[in-house]
Design an enzyme around this catalytic site. Sequence first.
Site, PDB file in Angstrom:
ATOM      1  N   SER A 197     -19.127  81.727  64.124  1.00  0.00           N
ATOM      2  CA  SER A 197     -20.334  80.902  64.157  1.00  0.00           C
ATOM      3  C   SER A 197     -21.482  81.422  63.290  1.00  0.00           C
ATOM      4  O   SER A 197     -22.593  80.891  63.357  1.00  0.00           O
ATOM      5  CB  SER A 197     -20.827  80.780  65.600  1.00  0.00           C
ATOM      6  OG  SER A 197     -21.112  82.058  66.143  1.00  0.00           O
TER       7      SER A 197
ATOM      8  N   SER B 212     -22.417  72.505  59.569  1.00  0.00           N
ATOM      9  CA  SER B 212     -23.635  73.315  59.632  1.00  0.00           C
ATOM     10  C   SER B 212     -24.588  72.965  58.500  1.00  0.00           C
ATOM     11  O   SER B 212     -24.172  72.582  57.396  1.00  0.00           O
ATOM     12  CB  SER B 212     -23.278  74.803  59.549  1.00  0.00           C
ATOM     13  OG  SER B 212     -24.443  75.604  59.459  1.00  0.00           O
TER      14      SER B 212
ATOM     15  N   GLY C 237     -14.463  78.551  66.100  1.00  0.00           N
ATOM     16  CA  GLY C 237     -14.549  79.268  64.838  1.00  0.00           C
ATOM     17  C   GLY C 237     -15.632  80.326  64.868  1.00  0.00           C
ATOM     18  O   GLY C 237     -16.403  80.448  65.825  1.00  0.00           O
TER      19      GLY C 237
ATOM     20  N   SER D  13     -30.884  74.243  63.669  1.00  0.00           N
ATOM     21  CA  SER D  13     -31.149  75.442  64.474  1.00  0.00           C
ATOM     22  C   SER D  13     -31.097  75.049  65.946  1.00  0.00           C
ATOM     23  O   SER D  13     -32.064  74.522  66.502  1.00  0.00           O
ATOM     24  CB  SER D  13     -32.516  76.025  64.114  1.00  0.00           C
ATOM     25  OG  SER D  13     -32.564  76.353  62.732  1.00  0.00           O
TER      26      SER D  13
ATOM     27  N   ASP E 130      -5.223  79.327  70.516  1.00  0.00           N
ATOM     28  CA  ASP E 130      -5.608  80.051  69.308  1.00  0.00           C
ATOM     29  C   ASP E 130      -5.632  79.052  68.163  1.00  0.00           C
ATOM     30  O   ASP E 130      -4.612  78.400  67.876  1.00  0.00           O
ATOM     31  CB  ASP E 130      -4.596  81.171  69.037  1.00  0.00           C
ATOM     32  CG  ASP E 130      -5.007  82.058  67.870  1.00  0.00           C
ATOM     33  OD1 ASP E 130      -5.891  81.660  67.093  1.00  0.00           O
ATOM     34  OD2 ASP E 130      -4.413  83.147  67.739  1.00  0.00           O
ATOM     35  N   LEU E 131      -6.780  78.907  67.512  1.00  0.00           N
ATOM     36  CA  LEU E 131      -6.885  77.932  66.419  1.00  0.00           C
ATOM     37  C   LEU E 131      -5.917  78.219  65.283  1.00  0.00           C
ATOM     38  O   LEU E 131      -5.622  77.325  64.475  1.00  0.00           O
ATOM     39  CB  LEU E 131      -8.321  77.911  65.879  1.00  0.00           C
ATOM     40  CG  LEU E 131      -9.394  77.328  66.798  1.00  0.00           C
ATOM     41  CD1 LEU E 131     -10.762  77.450  66.141  1.00  0.00           C
ATOM     42  CD2 LEU E 131      -9.090  75.877  67.131  1.00  0.00           C
TER      43      LEU E 131
ATOM     44  N   TYR F  70     -19.812  81.414  55.303  1.00  0.00           N
ATOM     45  CA  TYR F  70     -19.784  80.548  56.482  1.00  0.00           C
ATOM     46  C   TYR F  70     -20.061  79.102  56.076  1.00  0.00           C
ATOM     47  O   TYR F  70     -19.339  78.175  56.466  1.00  0.00           O
ATOM     48  CB  TYR F  70     -20.818  81.034  57.492  1.00  0.00           C
ATOM     49  CG  TYR F  70     -21.024  80.109  58.665  1.00  0.00           C
ATOM     50  CD1 TYR F  70     -20.075  80.011  59.677  1.00  0.00           C
ATOM     51  CD2 TYR F  70     -22.183  79.334  58.763  1.00  0.00           C
ATOM     52  CE1 TYR F  70     -20.264  79.162  60.762  1.00  0.00           C
ATOM     53  CE2 TYR F  70     -22.388  78.491  59.839  1.00  0.00           C
ATOM     54  CZ  TYR F  70     -21.426  78.400  60.828  1.00  0.00           C
ATOM     55  OH  TYR F  70     -21.621  77.550  61.895  1.00  0.00           O
TER      56      TYR F  70
END
Length: 523
Positions: free
Chosen positions: A328, A364, A326, A418, A304-305, A389
Amino acid sequence: MRSNRARFPVPGSVALLVLGTVMGFAARTPAWTAVDTAVSDGVQSLRGPWPTAVAQVLNVGFGTVMGSLLAVALVVGVAVAGRPRAAGRVLVVIAAGWGVSWVLKTVVARSRPPVSDALVYGLGPGSFPSGHVCLTLSIVIAVATLVRYTRFHRPVLAAGFVLVAAQMLARVYLGAHYVTDTLGSIVVAPAAIHLALNACRWPGLSDAPWKRQPARGRPRRDLPHLPSEEDDPAARHGEVPHPGNHGKVTIMTRLPERVLVTGAAGNIGQVLRRTLLPKIARVRLSDLRDVGPLAAHEEFVPADLLDLDQVRAAVRGTDAVIHLGGVSDEAGFDAIKGPNLEGVYNVFEACRREGVRLVVNTSSNRITGFHPAGATLDGQEAVRPDGLYGAAKAFGEALGSLYADRFGLDVISVRVGSFEERPTEPRHLHTWLSHDDAARLYDACLTAPPGSGHVVVYGVSRNTRSWWTQNAAASALGYRPVDDAEHFAAELGAFTEPHQGGRYTRYEYGGWATRPADGGPAS
């Protein structure tokens, strides 16, 4: 990159094996035997029904017959459980640790204690070292290696310590061995095991320190469709400009031997398992979800993070971490804050504490979603996230910079575009990252030169309409994308949104905010 924990050198094991042999010959002298006998008399004065029963259980349970059956059952059980390589290691550990006792019994040829003092019969001629102790210790070491990255590791070590100590005492108590025989066992058995593992070169457990190369891990096998030396003259010499360096740096050509992948059940993790990760000697997968069937080089450690101890256990003993875990996509703050804020902190902190230098931090392109469509970005521009995010990913990059500058970690933050098998919408003409190029990118990140610091790269293919250039840092990593979304342009149409984030920049995207109606309150 190897962890900062030093491995025990092979010459040290050779020295211990020699020391143990010398101890055996020295124990044959009358003076040494007299001391051993005095110790034995003291232990045997404690004889009683219950101690004798326990000692006899240990005698039978780890004797030649039962010990062989126990060893075979352990090896077969591990193999049937789908871990053939681990079963091989167990076999090597037990064969080496137990086998050395038979060899030294013959070489040293020390006589047993007087038969009149023994509570067991049918003993072989050699007394040094104790075969029972060597076998018990070998099985403990074998089991400990099987669970070394789980919460059972420390309990197994503690229970094993008690078991080995009890076996040592039992051999003297029963009159089967002198105390020196049992002490010699815990010197020669681990040394023999270490030498055997190094001789077999089992990935992840053995190494020959005097043969180590400056680069990490083992040679990198090229991914399909990488550009040739004719395509890129710099690649011919392995040299590219490095930011902040007026000379040249050599691109690393060796992958780490042991890599942890968090969030391995996700899309990127599953693709990398088919493309890049088979080239890694030992891959540890971590997630709260099932990751599917494991390959021979893979192991699964759930974590578990949000639990730093669990993350540390997953990180421990690895050379590099690919952090994919995480939430996403866009979500409310309550969903984002745990895995994407506290979780990324726990990954960096676990790497700092466990001595893991290299972290490939999956960021990202949503960090810069509000930059205008048509603007060219290179990773040095201001952060303009298109949602919570993206903002959380910016926090992860900031942490990466902190841990690089303050603690010396090398952190490669990959602003993934992407990630699709093929482009499916107009925006992808600018942002597509193909599966093959993703494998090339993460390959380049894992072979980053030591001392790279914090590097930000866009995870994008070689798209004709790309908004994102590959900056000098990306070039220094050796990332050379191949695929181009332009081949799909005729079927996709043009991108018409004002911002690079497209639909991700819309007020309601993610469902946690709704636009106020006619001047009413927002929610």
